[in-house]
Write a protein that holds these residues in place. Sequence first.
Motif, PDB file in Angstrom:
ATOM      1  N   THR A  16       1.201  -1.354   0.230  1.00  0.00           N
ATOM      2  CA  THR A  16       0.060  -0.479  -0.290  1.00  0.00           C
ATOM      3  C   THR A  16       0.650   1.599   0.301  1.00  0.00           C
ATOM      4  N   THR A  19       6.693   2.188  -1.591  1.00  0.00           N
ATOM      5  CA  THR A  19       7.652   2.941  -1.409  1.00  0.00           C
ATOM      6  C   THR A  19       8.389   3.142  -0.345  1.00  0.00           C
ATOM      7  N   SER A  23       9.107  11.481  -0.759  1.00  0.00           N
ATOM      8  CA  SER A  23       8.803  11.790  -1.711  1.00  0.00           C
ATOM      9  C   SER A  23       9.957  12.917  -2.015  1.00  0.00           C
ATOM     10  N   GLU A  45      -6.174  15.758  -1.916  1.00  0.00           N
ATOM     11  CA  GLU A  45      -5.189  14.500  -1.978  1.00  0.00           C
ATOM     12  C   GLU A  45      -4.660  13.339  -1.906  1.00  0.00           C
ATOM     13  N   PHE A  70      -6.876  12.469   1.942  1.00  0.00           N
ATOM     14  CA  PHE A  70      -7.057  11.517   2.136  1.00  0.00           C
ATOM     15  C   PHE A  70      -5.201  10.469   2.321  1.00  0.00           C
ATOM     16  N   GLU A  93     -10.105   7.334   4.971  1.00  0.00           N
ATOM     17  CA  GLU A  93     -10.434   6.335   4.432  1.00  0.00           C
ATOM     18  C   GLU A  93      -9.805   6.294   2.578  1.00  0.00           C
ATOM     19  N   ALA A  95      -9.390   6.075  -1.293  1.00  0.00           N
ATOM     20  CA  ALA A  95      -9.547   7.520  -1.846  1.00  0.00           C
ATOM     21  C   ALA A  95     -10.722   6.850  -2.941  1.00  0.00           C
ATOM     22  N   PRO A 118      -0.170   3.582  -4.773  1.00  0.00           N
ATOM     23  CA  PRO A 118       0.929   3.334  -5.605  1.00  0.00           C
ATOM     24  C   PRO A 118       0.144   1.854  -6.728  1.00  0.00           C
TER      25      PRO A 118
HETATM   26  C1  LIG Z   1       4.239   6.061  -2.336  1.00  0.00           C
HETATM   27  S1  LIG Z   1       3.228   7.097  -0.664  1.00  0.00           S
HETATM   28  C2  LIG Z   1       3.425   7.906  -0.890  1.00  0.00           C
HETATM   29  C3  LIG Z   1       3.590   9.164   0.417  1.00  0.00           C
HETATM   30  C4  LIG Z   1       3.733  10.346   0.451  1.00  0.00           C
HETATM   31  N1  LIG Z   1       2.789  11.735  -0.269  1.00  0.00           N
HETATM   32  C5  LIG Z   1       4.854  11.236  -0.625  1.00  0.00           C
HETATM   33  O1  LIG Z   1       4.763  11.347  -1.778  1.00  0.00           O
HETATM   34  O2  LIG Z   1       5.900  10.986   0.305  1.00  0.00           O
HETATM   35  C6  LIG Z   1       1.630   6.867  -1.076  1.00  0.00           C
HETATM   36  C7  LIG Z   1       0.455   6.511   0.045  1.00  0.00           C
HETATM   37  O3  LIG Z   1      -0.667   6.142  -0.761  1.00  0.00           O
HETATM   38  C8  LIG Z   1      -1.515   5.277   0.557  1.00  0.00           C
HETATM   39  N2  LIG Z   1      -2.222   5.017  -0.031  1.00  0.00           N
HETATM   40  C9  LIG Z   1      -2.284   3.487  -0.483  1.00  0.00           C
HETATM   41  N3  LIG Z   1      -3.719   3.306  -0.986  1.00  0.00           N
HETATM   42  C10 LIG Z   1      -4.548   4.157  -0.295  1.00  0.00           C
HETATM   43  C11 LIG Z   1      -5.938   4.436  -0.375  1.00  0.00           C
HETATM   44  N4  LIG Z   1      -6.572   3.701  -1.374  1.00  0.00           N
HETATM   45  N5  LIG Z   1      -6.739   5.660  -0.058  1.00  0.00           N
HETATM   46  C12 LIG Z   1      -5.491   6.560   0.254  1.00  0.00           C
HETATM   47  N6  LIG Z   1      -4.224   6.484   0.700  1.00  0.00           N
HETATM   48  C13 LIG Z   1      -3.949   5.167  -0.072  1.00  0.00           C
HETATM   49  C14 LIG Z   1      -0.667   4.852   1.339  1.00  0.00           C
HETATM   50  O4  LIG Z   1      -0.650   4.615   2.763  1.00  0.00           O
HETATM   51  C15 LIG Z   1       0.816   5.918   0.763  1.00  0.00           C
HETATM   52  O5  LIG Z   1       0.416   5.916   2.933  1.00  0.00           O
END
Ligand SMILES: C[S@@+](CC[C@H](N)C(=O)[O-])C[C@H]1O[C@@H](n2cnc3c(N)ncnc32)[C@H](O)[C@@H]1O
Length: 185
Positions: A16, A19, A23, A45, A70, A93, A95, A118
């Motif tokens: 989930t 990475t 970023s 977001e 989110f 919740e 997205a 992701p």
């Molecule tokens: C690649 S990380 C990015 C974190 C941060 N935004 C950054 O750029 O460093 C992806 C994030 O998406 C969240 N995520 C995954 N599936 C999701 C969903 N269905 N709804 C909301 N967030 C979700 C994960 O928990 C994780 O924190």
Amino acid sequence: MNHLDFLREGLRNIKTVGTITRSSQALCKKMTEPVNFDKARVIVEYGAGDGVITKHILNQMHKDARLLAFEVNQVFYPKLQEIKDERLDLVFESAEDISSILAHYNIDSVDCIISAIPFVNLTEELSFKILNNAKQVLKSNGLFIQMHYSLLERKMYKTIFGNLQINFEPLNIPPAFVFVCKKTN
Ligand SMILES: C[S@@+](CC[C@H](N)C(=O)[O-])C[C@H]1O[C@@H](n2cnc3c(N)ncnc32)[C@H](O)[C@@H]1O
């Protein structure tokens, strides 16, 4: 949150989180560049993580604008709660539930959605559902902005939005693509 804690959470929930590093500042900049912050009044977001892009958005956002962020991860979410800004609403919740969440906040449509979900780790069915729901709530000419570490998923965006611009940010680990789609119909 320090780099080691982020790494630990990334490893624990690699599917989930997608990475092991947050970023970079350069990628945050590239993700927010396409947004017209003078005009945007509702920004969403997806996948806010520990808030690195969230802060970039808030720093550029109009004083009357609002941001709904989110996040589904229970370690990252409390970190987001440390960001004190009246324009920010946090949503613990997934997205895909955007429509009911917007109804809860009395919001009809949004100017843009900035996402770090992701998708490459999600099922095709869930990815399409999240993207179709996102398109549905975007205003006409609204933007969907998404980071990716590869170009594998680009067809999905063209299928849903009918258009796709791809930008590249080398100064990130790993180097990243920023997909930008416009809601044109
Ligand atoms: C690649 S990380 C990015 C974190 C941060 N935004 C950054 O750029 O460093 C992806 C994030 O998406 C969240 N995520 C995954 N599936 C999701 C969903 N269905 N709804 C909301 N967030 C979700 C994960 O928990 C994780 O924190």
